[in-house]
Scaffold this motif. Structure first.
Motif, short mmCIF file in Angstrom:
data_model
loop_
_atom_site.label_atom_id
_atom_site.label_comp_id
_atom_site.label_asym_id
_atom_site.label_seq_id
_atom_site.Cartn_x
_atom_site.Cartn_y
_atom_site.Cartn_z
N THR A 41 0.84 -1.20 0.00
CA THR A 41 0.00 0.00 0.00
C THR A 41 0.87 1.25 0.00
O THR A 41 0.62 2.20 -0.75
N THR A 42 1.91 1.24 0.81
CA THR A 42 2.82 2.38 0.89
C THR A 42 3.53 2.60 -0.44
O THR A 42 3.66 3.74 -0.90
N GLN A 45 1.11 4.24 -2.82
CA GLN A 45 0.92 5.64 -2.47
C GLN A 45 2.12 6.48 -2.89
O GLN A 45 1.96 7.61 -3.39
N GLU A 48 1.85 7.14 -6.59
CA GLU A 48 0.82 8.14 -6.88
C GLU A 48 1.29 9.54 -6.52
O GLU A 48 1.05 10.50 -7.25
N PRO A 94 -1.97 11.58 1.44
CA PRO A 94 -2.13 10.31 2.16
C PRO A 94 -1.04 10.11 3.21
O PRO A 94 0.00 10.76 3.19
N ASP A 96 1.32 6.93 5.12
CA ASP A 96 1.82 5.61 4.73
C ASP A 96 1.00 4.51 5.40
O ASP A 96 0.04 4.79 6.13
N SER A 117 8.86 6.72 2.95
CA SER A 117 8.15 6.36 4.18
C SER A 117 9.19 5.93 5.20
O SER A 117 10.21 5.35 4.83
#
Length: 136
Positions: A41-42, A45, A48, A94, A96, A117
């Motif tokens: 997921t991190t 992100q 993006e 967002p 992390d 992150s």
């Protein structure tokens, strides 16, 4: 004479031991998957955010400064240098996979900006940091 229905202490202990063994096998697998999901997921992100930063640069000829930060992708910066053709690039900045803010530095040493992150331990500069420039 009626025999009472129920479980003996030994039967209950056997069931508890069996459930404990199952939990010992299953829980680490589940928690490992959760950590993997947070890492993936991190990474998504980060990609993006990188795309949004690239769009910002295309429109304005520069990346936001460290001082302006990633917030410049959500609202027009008021600190110089002010972007000439600013647009809203993201609805919100967002966090992390562990709920921490991303680290953004521009300009950076090896790249036009650094975006990372702090990773699972939440500490910057450790081996579990995840950079947008990592090839994984």
């Amino acid at each position: 004479m009626q025999k009472e229905k129920g479980f003996t202490l030994l039967e209950l202990l056997v069931v508890i031991v069996i459930l404990s063994l199952i939990a010992a096998l299953v829980i680490p697998r589940i928690t490992g998957r959760v950590d993997e999901a947070k890492i993936e997921t991190t990474k998504v992100q980060l990609k993006e955010l990188k795309r949004a930063l690239e769009m910002y640069k295309l429109d304005n000829g520069m990346y936001p400064t460290t001082e302006q930060g990633l917030k410049a992708l959500v609202e027009k910066p008021k600190t110089p240098p002010e972007p000439k053709k600013w647009k809203k690039y993201l609805d919100s900045v967002p966090k992390d996979g562990w709920g921490n803010d991303f680290v953004y530095i521009s300009p950076a040493e090896k790249h036009p900006f650094e975006l990372k992150s702090k990773g699972p331990d939440g500490e910057l500069g450790t081996e579990d940091d995840i950079s947008v420039w990592d090839e994984n």
